[in-house]
Scaffold this motif. Structure first.
Motif, short mmCIF file in Angstrom:
data_model
loop_
_atom_site.label_atom_id
_atom_site.label_comp_id
_atom_site.label_asym_id
_atom_site.label_seq_id
_atom_site.Cartn_x
_atom_site.Cartn_y
_atom_site.Cartn_z
N GLY A 225 1.02 -1.15 0.24
CA GLY A 225 -0.07 0.10 -0.19
C GLY A 225 0.87 1.12 -0.07
O GLY A 225 0.43 2.41 -0.03
N VAL B 53 -2.35 0.55 6.84
CA VAL B 53 -2.53 -0.22 8.23
C VAL B 53 -2.54 -1.98 8.00
O VAL B 53 -2.35 -2.41 6.75
N GLY C 213 -7.00 -6.08 -9.61
CA GLY C 213 -7.47 -5.15 -8.60
C GLY C 213 -8.03 -6.15 -7.38
O GLY C 213 -9.22 -6.11 -6.79
N1 UDP Z 1 -2.93 -2.51 0.69
C1 UDP Z 1 -2.69 -2.44 2.24
N2 UDP Z 1 -2.58 -1.50 2.70
C2 UDP Z 1 -2.89 -0.08 2.28
C3 UDP Z 1 -3.17 -0.32 0.69
C4 UDP Z 1 -3.43 -1.35 0.14
O1 UDP Z 1 -2.37 -3.55 2.70
O2 UDP Z 1 -2.93 0.85 2.76
C5 UDP Z 1 -2.97 -3.70 0.02
C6 UDP Z 1 -4.43 -3.96 -0.48
O3 UDP Z 1 -4.77 -4.94 0.57
C7 UDP Z 1 -4.15 -5.05 -1.75
C8 UDP Z 1 -2.90 -4.52 -2.04
O4 UDP Z 1 -2.39 -3.35 -1.40
O5 UDP Z 1 -4.04 -6.24 -1.33
C9 UDP Z 1 -3.20 -3.43 -3.50
O6 UDP Z 1 -3.35 -4.66 -4.59
P1 UDP Z 1 -4.18 -4.12 -5.90
O7 UDP Z 1 -4.12 -5.20 -6.83
O8 UDP Z 1 -5.63 -3.28 -5.29
O9 UDP Z 1 -3.22 -2.68 -6.57
P2 UDP Z 1 -1.79 -3.06 -6.78
O10 UDP Z 1 -1.03 -2.46 -5.72
O11 UDP Z 1 -1.26 -4.51 -7.21
O12 UDP Z 1 -1.59 -1.84 -8.07
#
Ligand code: UDP
Length: 438
Positions: free
Chosen positions: A27, A305, A330
């Motif tokens: 994230g 978080v 996603g």
């Molecule tokens: N995520 C997280 N904390 C945050 C923001 C995102 O743990 O503050 C995680 C979210 O739970 C998800 C991943 O980061 O598992 C994002 O994956 P996604 O496929 O939506 O986008 P990408 O980062 O691969 O472009």
């Protein structure tokens, strides 16, 4: 489906994830869905009897060389370049150092230690290509994102992906025994945009941790997070960068307030995540945008978080917005839906597959369209209840065990029918006529 009497699944897989550690907090920075994917899949594979060694670049002097995550899942940190301060764009210059480090680790292991290499993202594909060649084992590769796809969906403020990446990706497509796509759409893009051989492209949909992300009480989640019980909470979760379109949510929220001034006292726009890449300046940019639109007091920025707290945020929300300009799958959409929260998502990439009947898809990023869709879900109790039920049901189909099971099938296929190049290549190299300097 593979023939169950075919070759056994691999005993041990070398997974390569050069640019981002599966142990990093997702994230923020370059850590996102790929980190979650790699770690979850490795855990499931280990439980199914296939050990996984995850090779990633050392990014801090405090990282031990080897970290056992759980039995059968080991992270191996490889020193390649300065630990800190290297951007993803600078990593192509460290691939040789990284590959050499991987070779050194494997040199201590008995011959045939790894049955297969599975690389993630093109940088790792370049390293995996060499490792697989050197060890005489198949290479399975997952792109996660592709330059040629990203470059046609650029957001304002996003730099196009460089030509070197496109070339590097095309080389990996050529070298891999099997390419794993997240969705049928991505499989088609591999074939159409990169000339992949359709017979070597397999689809394995990513998953979600259905234990952590499960429906629960919205009221309890709000109480835990300090969100007012009567709030209308619109939530964005992800790395803050133009490609993810958090500004689309902020603009749409302002438009909703313009249409329904009574919402002013109740609307909360949650933006959960950290800055990433070219979006480093964006949280400030979002602040400025919200200020300009007169809703700065409604926007709540939340740093990344842990996962149980993240699940509470999903449960607390009335709707989760996924306004990405490009998205290979996603995970955020599926996590939200697994918590019973409907999604309003951009109709791009893997999002139609991820969202299914558990939300609304919006074509384009027009503010009025997004305000309408978000309002329909957040302010329409019946629509929200229906979508919420469908969302939770749809997400049930996406456990990580299913992803790992599918990957094992792909691994077995790759072991049964590796891309047959080695003998031909060896003969060709031996036959190359030598020029003689007069
Ligand atoms: N995520 C997280 N904390 C945050 C923001 C995102 O743990 O503050 C995680 C979210 O739970 C998800 C991943 O980061 O598992 C994002 O994956 P996604 O496929 O939506 O986008 P990408 O980062 O691969 O472009």
């Amino acid at each position: 489906m593979s023939d169950p009497s075919g070759p056994r699944p691999p005993r041990r897989v070398a997974m390569v994830t050069v640019h981002t550690s599966p142990l990093a907090q997702p994230g923020t920075g370059d850590a996102g869905g790929m980190n979650v994917y790699v770690l979850e899949v490795a855990r499931q594979l280990a439980r199914l009897g296939t050990e996984v060694d995850l090779f990633t670049r050392t990014t801090s002097a405090a990282q031990p060389e080897v970290v056992e995550v759980e039995p059968g899942v080991v992270v191996r940190h490889v020193a390649a370049g300065p630990y800190e301060g290297l951007s993803k764009e600078e990593l192509p210059g460290q691939l040789c150092a990284f590959a050499a480090g991987m070779m050194r680790v494997a040199a201590h292991a008995p011959p045939g230690h790894y049955d297969l290499v599975h690389s993630h993202y093109w940088l790792s594909g370049q390293v995996g290509w060499l490792a697989a060649d050197r060890w005489g084992v198949p290479l399975v590769h997952t792109m996660h994102t592709m330059a040629r796809v990203k470059n046609v969906h650029l957001a304002d403020g996003d730099e196009p992906e460089p030509r070197g990446r496109e070339i590097g990706e095309a080389q990996v497509v050529e070298a891999a025994d099997r390419l794993v796509a997240n969705t049928e759409r991505e499989a088609a893009e591999l074939v159409d945009l990169y000339g992949a051989d359709p017979a070597r492209v397999a689809v394995a949909e990513p998953g979600v941790d259905l234990v952590t992300f499960a429906p629960g009480s919205q009221a309890a989640a709000r109480a835990a997070l300090g969100v007012p019980a009567d709030a209308v909470l619109l939530l964005f979760v992800g790395r803050i960068q133009p490609l993810k379109g958090p500004d689309v949510l902020v603009r749409a929220a302002a438009e909703l307030v313009r249409r329904r001034p009574d919402l002013r006292d109740r609307l909360v726009v949650g933006v959960l995540g950290g800055a990433s890449g070219s979006g480093v300046r964006t949280p400030m940019g979002l602040d400025v945008l919200a200020e300009r639109l007169g809703i700065a007091d409604l926007v709540r920025f939340v740093p990344p978080v842990d996962r149980p707290t993240l699940a509470d945020w999903y449960r607390a929300a009335d709707v989760v917005a996924v306004p990405s300009h490009s998205e290979s799958f996603g995970l955020v959409a599926v996590e939200a839906m697994a918590c019973g929260t409907p999604v309003v998502a951009a109709n791009v990439g893997g999002l139609p597959t991820a969202v299914g009947p558990g939300g609304l898809l919006v074509d384009g990023h027009d503010t009025a369209d997004w305000a309408t869709a978000l309002g329909r879900v957040a302010l329409g109790p019946e629509t929200r209840a229906t979508l919420s039920r469908r969302a939770a049901e749809h997400a049930q189909g996406f456990g990580w065990a299913r992803t790992a099971g599918r990957l094992l099938e792909v691994y077995r296929e790759a072991l049964a029918r590796p891309k047959d190049v080695s003998i031909d290549d060896a003969e060709r190299i031996a036959d190359v006529p030598r020029a003689v300097i007069p």
